[in-house]
Every structure is written in structure tokens, then in C-alpha cells.
Design a protein around this motif. Sequence first.
Motif, mmCIF file in Angstrom:
data_model
loop_
_atom_site.group_PDB
_atom_site.id
_atom_site.type_symbol
_atom_site.label_atom_id
_atom_site.label_comp_id
_atom_site.label_asym_id
_atom_site.label_seq_id
_atom_site.Cartn_x
_atom_site.Cartn_y
_atom_site.Cartn_z
ATOM 1 N N GLN A 1 -0.748 2.693 5.782
ATOM 2 C CA GLN A 1 -0.676 4.014 5.212
ATOM 3 C C GLN A 1 -0.975 5.086 6.055
ATOM 4 O OE1 GLN A 1 -1.852 4.638 0.966
ATOM 5 N NE2 GLN A 1 -2.926 2.619 1.224
ATOM 6 N N THR B 1 -9.828 1.355 -0.570
ATOM 7 C CA THR B 1 -8.531 1.566 -0.828
ATOM 8 C C THR B 1 -8.050 1.946 -2.135
ATOM 9 O OG1 THR B 1 -8.113 -0.354 0.898
ATOM 10 C CG2 THR B 1 -6.185 0.311 -0.504
ATOM 11 N N GLY C 1 0.726 -1.171 -0.110
ATOM 12 C CA GLY C 1 -0.088 -0.005 -0.032
ATOM 13 C C GLY C 1 0.726 1.354 -0.089
ATOM 14 N N ALA D 1 -2.598 -2.649 4.054
ATOM 15 C CA ALA D 1 -2.688 -1.579 3.069
ATOM 16 C C ALA D 1 -3.290 -0.237 3.587
ATOM 17 C CB ALA D 1 -3.121 -2.011 1.801
#
Length: 335
Positions: free
Chosen positions: A199, A277, A65, A195
Motif C-alpha cells: 500500500q 493495518t 490490502g 498489505a
Amino acid sequence: MDFLSQAGREPALALVSALVLAVLLVNGWTDAPNAIAAAVGAGALSFRGGAALAAVCNLAGSCWGALCLPAVARTVGEAAALTGAPGSAWAGLCAALAATAAWGVLAWRFGIPTSESHALLAALAGAALARPGGWRNLTAGPWERVGLGLVLSLGLGCGLGWLFGRNLGRRNLARSLCRRGQILGAAGMAFLHGAQDGQKCLGLFLAGAALAGGSRSGPDAAVPAWLAAVCGGTMALGTLLGGRRIVARIGEGLVPLSPAAGLAADLGGGAALLGCTLLGLPVSTTHAKTSAILGAGAALGGRVDRACAGEIVLTWLCTFPACGALGYLLVRAFA
């Protein structure tokens, strides 16, 4: 936290970095178990086997990610890039991180799944309001994306869990096939959790670097691979530490899960998380997975434990005001 204004940028950045790692550890400990809850509740995985699988996938997802889809990190970095006097900005960031870690541990103590993502964003907002400038410290863009992510994670999770449940119920898949599918589904959920939440914490590192005034700092800075690995590794370590109470609460106590319902919940929650995402929206794995479990369980005739569901919803409703107030009070007390 008044000392931050005189202590220099490097010690302050070191303190922020330590607090970010603490939040990552608590996140892996309390939030990542949601990814394996359905598989453990339906008997496809043991708790320890599921935790080990989730840890590996958290690490891989965090690195993927950060390096391939950095939009979530930038959204959180923008929300955390508090304006104003440097000492006050450091105090606000440290207060938000401390409030997030405290809320996660408190929720774990009672075995209630909560969103560290929303706890963090609420604490950041409360800390920003406590600093000089008040409401002017908040910009609309990042918070609009947060609100959209909240609505989509709940709606898509429940709706897709229900749809997958209806379709799988009609097909009468063999239990062994459902269990194998659940293992893959749990791995996918854990990967996407890494991910997403990896982040978010990378965004906090970017915000700290922006305050330190690094030449390549700020929300649009490139994320170094070693930093992505550190974030993913810390989250993975937290996942290995436990989270059994939370797994039991949503994987076994919320609604009875057959192998087919568990697979539907994994597919629905994973699809909702993946979609958000890819759109760069910061969302909660807890919300996406819990709502998918409710949708899948309802589609296949499971009876929801209303007391358990009520406790979870009440905790979600309290997250924003409680963490916002805690972030606000910490800045007022120590800045």
C-alpha cells in the motif's frame, strides 16, 4: 533533476514509476525476510522454503490490502503529494525514492534489519524541506499517523510477544504443534507485510499520478487491480532474491528462540501489524516483528544479545535523520 521541469509529465512519471518499483524490490529483499525470521531461527522452516512462502503471501497481501484496505496508501500518498512548482515536486519525489533504496541496500550489506517504510517517509520529509516553501510543504495529519504507528508497532509487538510467550510457556505445547503454528504465523506475517508495504508504494504511484494531473489521480483515487498486482509481484520477486543476512541477525542472533518462543513472536508481531493495518496506520514490519521477538524471548527466558540489539536500535535511531538528510541533499544537488 532539473530536467524534470522541462522533460514533460509522461517521462517524469515513468521515472518515478521505475524508482517506486526499485524501492519495492529492495523492500522485498530486505524487509519481507523479517516475517519469516522467527520460523527460520526456531527451525520450523528452511530459509529457501520460508522465502518462497513469504513471496507468495507478500503478493496476496499486497493485492488484498490495496483493494480492501486502501487507508495506508492514502496516508502515504498525502505525505508524498508535495506542493510547489511541478519540476521541484518531481525532483523531491525522485530524491526520496532514491534515498530509500540506497538506505535499504546499505542496511542489508551489514545484515541489519531496518524499516524501508520509515526510510521512505523520512526521505520524503527531507526532500520536502529542500524545496521552495520548506516547512510549509509538510502537513501534520499524515505525520501524526506515522508517529502513532511507530509507537503502537513497538509497544504492541513487544507486549503481545511477551503475553503470547507467557501463555504458551504455561501450556507446554508439543514442539511439532509449535512448528506447524509457526509456518502459519510466518505466512500471516508475510501477508500483512504485503498489505502494509504494498500500500505504501501504491501511495507513491498515486502521488506521481497527482503530479501528472490525471483526471482520477490523487490520494483518494481508486487503485486499479493490475497496479496492485504489479506492486505485489515486484515485492515478491525481491523476497525470492534473498535477505538471509537479516533473517540470521534477528531470527538467530538477537535472542535464542525455542519453537514456543518463535510461535509467540509470530502471533504477537502479526497481531500488532494487523491492528495497525485495520486502523489505517503505516507501520514497519521490522519494528513489529523484532520487538515481538524480544518480548517472546524475554518471556521464555531467552538471553538477549545486547550487542546485536544495540546495533539494531542504533540503526533505527539513525534512519530518520540519515534518510531525511539524504533526501534533502539529493534535491539540493540535482534540482
